[in-house]
Structure formats: C-alpha cells, structure tokens
Design a protein around this motif. Structure first.
Motif, PDB file in Angstrom:
ATOM      1  N   TYR A   1       0.834  -1.209   0.000  1.00  0.00           N
ATOM      2  CA  TYR A   1       0.000   0.000   0.000  1.00  0.00           C
ATOM      3  C   TYR A   1       0.869   1.259   0.000  1.00  0.00           C
ATOM      4  O   TYR A   1       0.584   2.225  -0.703  1.00  0.00           O
ATOM      5  N   ILE A   2       1.939   1.244   0.781  1.00  0.00           N
ATOM      6  CA  ILE A   2       2.777   2.430   0.951  1.00  0.00           C
ATOM      7  C   ILE A   2       3.659   2.687  -0.268  1.00  0.00           C
ATOM      8  O   ILE A   2       3.857   3.834  -0.666  1.00  0.00           O
ATOM      9  N   GLU A   3       4.180   1.639  -0.894  1.00  0.00           N
ATOM     10  CA  GLU A   3       5.118   1.809  -2.008  1.00  0.00           C
ATOM     11  C   GLU A   3       4.522   2.624  -3.168  1.00  0.00           C
ATOM     12  O   GLU A   3       5.170   3.568  -3.637  1.00  0.00           O
ATOM     13  N   PRO A   4       3.302   2.350  -3.642  1.00  0.00           N
ATOM     14  CA  PRO A   4       2.754   3.185  -4.717  1.00  0.00           C
ATOM     15  C   PRO A   4       2.529   4.637  -4.292  1.00  0.00           C
ATOM     16  O   PRO A   4       2.663   5.560  -5.100  1.00  0.00           O
ATOM     17  N   MET A   5       2.230   4.838  -3.008  1.00  0.00           N
ATOM     18  CA  MET A   5       2.083   6.214  -2.516  1.00  0.00           C
ATOM     19  C   MET A   5       3.430   6.926  -2.546  1.00  0.00           C
ATOM     20  O   MET A   5       3.504   8.109  -2.887  1.00  0.00           O
ATOM     21  N   MET A   6       4.508   6.204  -2.215  1.00  0.00           N
ATOM     22  CA  MET A   6       5.828   6.822  -2.265  1.00  0.00           C
ATOM     23  C   MET A   6       6.250   7.128  -3.705  1.00  0.00           C
ATOM     24  O   MET A   6       6.922   8.126  -3.960  1.00  0.00           O
ATOM     25  N   VAL A   7       5.848   6.296  -4.643  1.00  0.00           N
ATOM     26  CA  VAL A   7       6.124   6.579  -6.063  1.00  0.00           C
ATOM     27  C   VAL A   7       5.438   7.889  -6.447  1.00  0.00           C
ATOM     28  O   VAL A   7       6.067   8.791  -7.016  1.00  0.00           O
ATOM     29  N   GLN A   8       4.154   8.013  -6.118  1.00  0.00           N
ATOM     30  CA  GLN A   8       3.423   9.253  -6.427  1.00  0.00           C
ATOM     31  C   GLN A   8       4.010  10.443  -5.690  1.00  0.00           C
ATOM     32  O   GLN A   8       4.156  11.520  -6.256  1.00  0.00           O
ATOM     33  N   GLY A   9       4.328  10.248  -4.434  1.00  0.00           N
ATOM     34  CA  GLY A   9       4.913  11.336  -3.652  1.00  0.00           C
ATOM     35  C   GLY A   9       6.232  11.801  -4.245  1.00  0.00           C
ATOM     36  O   GLY A   9       6.498  12.998  -4.336  1.00  0.00           O
ATOM     37  N   GLY A  10       7.064  10.863  -4.662  1.00  0.00           N
ATOM     38  CA  GLY A  10       8.335  11.207  -5.287  1.00  0.00           C
ATOM     39  C   GLY A  10       8.151  11.993  -6.574  1.00  0.00           C
ATOM     40  O   GLY A  10       8.866  12.972  -6.826  1.00  0.00           O
ATOM     41  N   GLN A  11       7.169  11.604  -7.375  1.00  0.00           N
ATOM     42  CA  GLN A  11       6.886  12.329  -8.616  1.00  0.00           C
ATOM     43  C   GLN A  11       6.426  13.757  -8.318  1.00  0.00           C
ATOM     44  O   GLN A  11       6.849  14.706  -8.976  1.00  0.00           O
ATOM     45  N   ALA A  12       5.580  13.902  -7.305  1.00  0.00           N
ATOM     46  CA  ALA A  12       5.092  15.232  -6.925  1.00  0.00           C
ATOM     47  C   ALA A  12       6.228  16.091  -6.377  1.00  0.00           C
ATOM     48  O   ALA A  12       6.324  17.285  -6.690  1.00  0.00           O
ATOM     49  N   MET A  13       7.101  15.493  -5.575  1.00  0.00           N
ATOM     50  CA  MET A  13       8.236  16.235  -5.018  1.00  0.00           C
ATOM     51  C   MET A  13       9.183  16.691  -6.119  1.00  0.00           C
ATOM     52  O   MET A  13       9.605  17.855  -6.148  1.00  0.00           O
ATOM     53  N   LYS A  14       9.537  15.800  -7.010  1.00  0.00           N
ATOM     54  CA  LYS A  14      10.448  16.144  -8.101  1.00  0.00           C
ATOM     55  C   LYS A  14       9.873  17.298  -8.916  1.00  0.00           C
ATOM     56  O   LYS A  14      10.574  18.272  -9.199  1.00  0.00           O
ATOM     57  N   ALA A  15       8.597  17.216  -9.264  1.00  0.00           N
ATOM     58  CA  ALA A  15       7.964  18.282 -10.042  1.00  0.00           C
ATOM     59  C   ALA A  15       7.981  19.610  -9.291  1.00  0.00           C
ATOM     60  O   ALA A  15       8.350  20.650  -9.845  1.00  0.00           O
ATOM     61  N   ALA A  16       7.589  19.584  -8.033  1.00  0.00           N
ATOM     62  CA  ALA A  16       7.538  20.825  -7.246  1.00  0.00           C
ATOM     63  C   ALA A  16       8.922  21.429  -7.071  1.00  0.00           C
ATOM     64  O   ALA A  16       9.105  22.645  -7.218  1.00  0.00           O
ATOM     65  N   LEU A  17       9.902  20.598  -6.775  1.00  0.00           N
ATOM     66  CA  LEU A  17      11.253  21.086  -6.538  1.00  0.00           C
ATOM     67  C   LEU A  17      11.916  21.608  -7.811  1.00  0.00           C
ATOM     68  O   LEU A  17      12.802  22.444  -7.757  1.00  0.00           O
ATOM     69  N   GLU A  18      11.457  21.122  -8.947  1.00  0.00           N
ATOM     70  CA  GLU A  18      11.972  21.597 -10.232  1.00  0.00           C
ATOM     71  C   GLU A  18      11.121  22.722 -10.814  1.00  0.00           C
ATOM     72  O   GLU A  18      11.327  23.136 -11.942  1.00  0.00           O
ATOM     73  N   GLY A  19      10.139  23.185 -10.033  1.00  0.00           N
ATOM     74  CA  GLY A  19       9.319  24.314 -10.455  1.00  0.00           C
ATOM     75  C   GLY A  19       8.244  23.976 -11.455  1.00  0.00           C
ATOM     76  O   GLY A  19       7.754  24.840 -12.186  1.00  0.00           O
ATOM     77  N   GLN A  20       7.824  22.720 -11.491  1.00  0.00           N
ATOM     78  CA  GLN A  20       6.764  22.282 -12.391  1.00  0.00           C
ATOM     79  C   GLN A  20       5.530  21.946 -11.561  1.00  0.00           C
ATOM     80  O   GLN A  20       5.620  21.718 -10.367  1.00  0.00           O
ATOM     81  N   SER A  21       4.398  21.864 -12.205  1.00  0.00           N
ATOM     82  CA  SER A  21       3.202  21.407 -11.499  1.00  0.00           C
ATOM     83  C   SER A  21       3.025  19.930 -11.802  1.00  0.00           C
ATOM     84  O   SER A  21       3.330  19.458 -12.887  1.00  0.00           O
ATOM     85  N   ALA A  22       2.561  19.209 -10.815  1.00  0.00           N
ATOM     86  CA  ALA A  22       2.374  17.757 -10.975  1.00  0.00           C
ATOM     87  C   ALA A  22       0.898  17.424 -10.909  1.00  0.00           C
ATOM     88  O   ALA A  22       0.151  18.018 -10.142  1.00  0.00           O
ATOM     89  N   THR A  23       0.497  16.478 -11.726  1.00  0.00           N
ATOM     90  CA  THR A  23      -0.847  15.947 -11.655  1.00  0.00           C
ATOM     91  C   THR A  23      -0.758  14.622 -10.944  1.00  0.00           C
ATOM     92  O   THR A  23      -0.002  13.746 -11.353  1.00  0.00           O
ATOM     93  N   VAL A  24      -1.515  14.475  -9.883  1.00  0.00           N
ATOM     94  CA  VAL A  24      -1.488  13.249  -9.099  1.00  0.00           C
ATOM     95  C   VAL A  24      -2.753  12.464  -9.422  1.00  0.00           C
ATOM     96  O   VAL A  24      -3.858  12.900  -9.129  1.00  0.00           O
ATOM     97  N   ALA A  25      -2.571  11.311 -10.052  1.00  0.00           N
ATOM     98  CA  ALA A  25      -3.701  10.437 -10.371  1.00  0.00           C
ATOM     99  C   ALA A  25      -4.085   9.687  -9.106  1.00  0.00           C
ATOM    100  O   ALA A  25      -3.215   9.267  -8.350  1.00  0.00           O
ATOM    101  N   PRO A  26      -5.383   9.524  -8.863  1.00  0.00           N
ATOM    102  CA  PRO A  26      -5.792   8.793  -7.662  1.00  0.00           C
ATOM    103  C   PRO A  26      -5.335   7.334  -7.719  1.00  0.00           C
ATOM    104  O   PRO A  26      -5.314   6.740  -8.788  1.00  0.00           O
ATOM    105  N   LEU A  27      -4.939   6.813  -6.556  1.00  0.00           N
ATOM    106  CA  LEU A  27      -4.579   5.397  -6.471  1.00  0.00           C
ATOM    107  C   LEU A  27      -5.844   4.575  -6.473  1.00  0.00           C
ATOM    108  O   LEU A  27      -6.862   4.958  -5.914  1.00  0.00           O
ATOM    109  N   ALA A  28      -5.775   3.413  -7.089  1.00  0.00           N
ATOM    110  CA  ALA A  28      -6.943   2.532  -7.131  1.00  0.00           C
ATOM    111  C   ALA A  28      -7.188   1.888  -5.796  1.00  0.00           C
ATOM    112  O   ALA A  28      -6.370   1.745  -4.980  1.00  0.00           O
TER     113      ALA A  28
END
Length: 140
Positions: free
Chosen positions: A113-140
C-alpha cells in the motif's frame, strides 16, 4: 520488516531542495503539493497531513539533521505497528540533488500500500522542486 527505498534526481540546487524538505509544516505547499492536500502542526512536534487519496496521517518529527540534510519522522496512528521514514538530500554537482526517501514498516504487507504512494509522492516532489506542477492520479 519491509523497507521501501526511493531515490531520484532533482534538477535544483541541493540547498533549495533541503530548505523545502526541512520545512516540516509546509510539506503540502513546498515539497509535495497535489500529492498532499493539507498539513497542520498539532503543537506536539507532529503534523497532520492529508493526502490526495483521502488518507490522513499523524507524522511525528523524529529529527532534523542540518549537517547531513536528513529529516526523519514516524507515523503514530493507523494500521502500522511500526513506521519510520527518513528523507535525505545529497549534492550531485552544480544545480542537481539526489533525494533519498526510505520507509520501514510493519507488518510487511503494508508495503504494498505504501510503495505506490511513495512513487506518487516522489513524482510530486520532483515536479515541485523543479518548479513544475504535478498531476497526481488517484490510487486505485
């Protein structure tokens, strides 16, 4: 105990990445906007974070190590009998940082359960830290 390890490169200065990571009460605006939708400090060294998937968790700050650019926290409620996480940033040359995020959790089954959330969190962090906006798709 299950260990989940995530590492990614951020195209930003390590000092800028560390400044966002160490801002414990602004994780939802500075570090992982979109993935996290809210955060409030509870006055006991913890933050209550709201995730885009509806989950709410209480995360207690374990420590901030400025010299090593490392932050550690633990989730103190929920289904885990043990949860400890740390995030650390390392310089990777001019204008680049390596972000390492590790979570240890019991029971082991929660890692699924936690691993896919960390994947999404990492994508959001990378985007934010690089000055981009991230779209977070809901987990199933």
């Amino acid at each position: 105990m299950a260990t989940i390890y995530k590492e990614f490169i951020v195209e930003a200065d390590v000092a800028q990445v560390w400044d966002a990571l160490r801002d414990f009460g602004a994780v939802h605006t500075r570090l992982a906007p979109g993935f996290l939708t809210g955060c409030r400090l509870d006055g006991t060294g913890a933050r209550i974070v709201s995730f885009a998937n509806g989950l709410v968790a209480r995360e207690m700050l374990v420590g901030i190590d400025d010299a090593n650019r490392r932050l550690a926290y633990t989730v103190t409620d929920g289904k885990a009998s043990h949860h400890h996480a740390s995030a650390q940033v390392f310089a990777q040359g001019e204008g680049r940082a390596c972000f390492v995020w590790i979570t240890d959790v019991l029971p082991d089954a929660l890692a699924a359960y936690i691993e896919p959330m960390m994947v999404q969190g990492g994508q959001a962090m990378k985007a934010a830290l690089e000055g981009q906006s991230a779209t977070v798709a809901p987990l199933a």
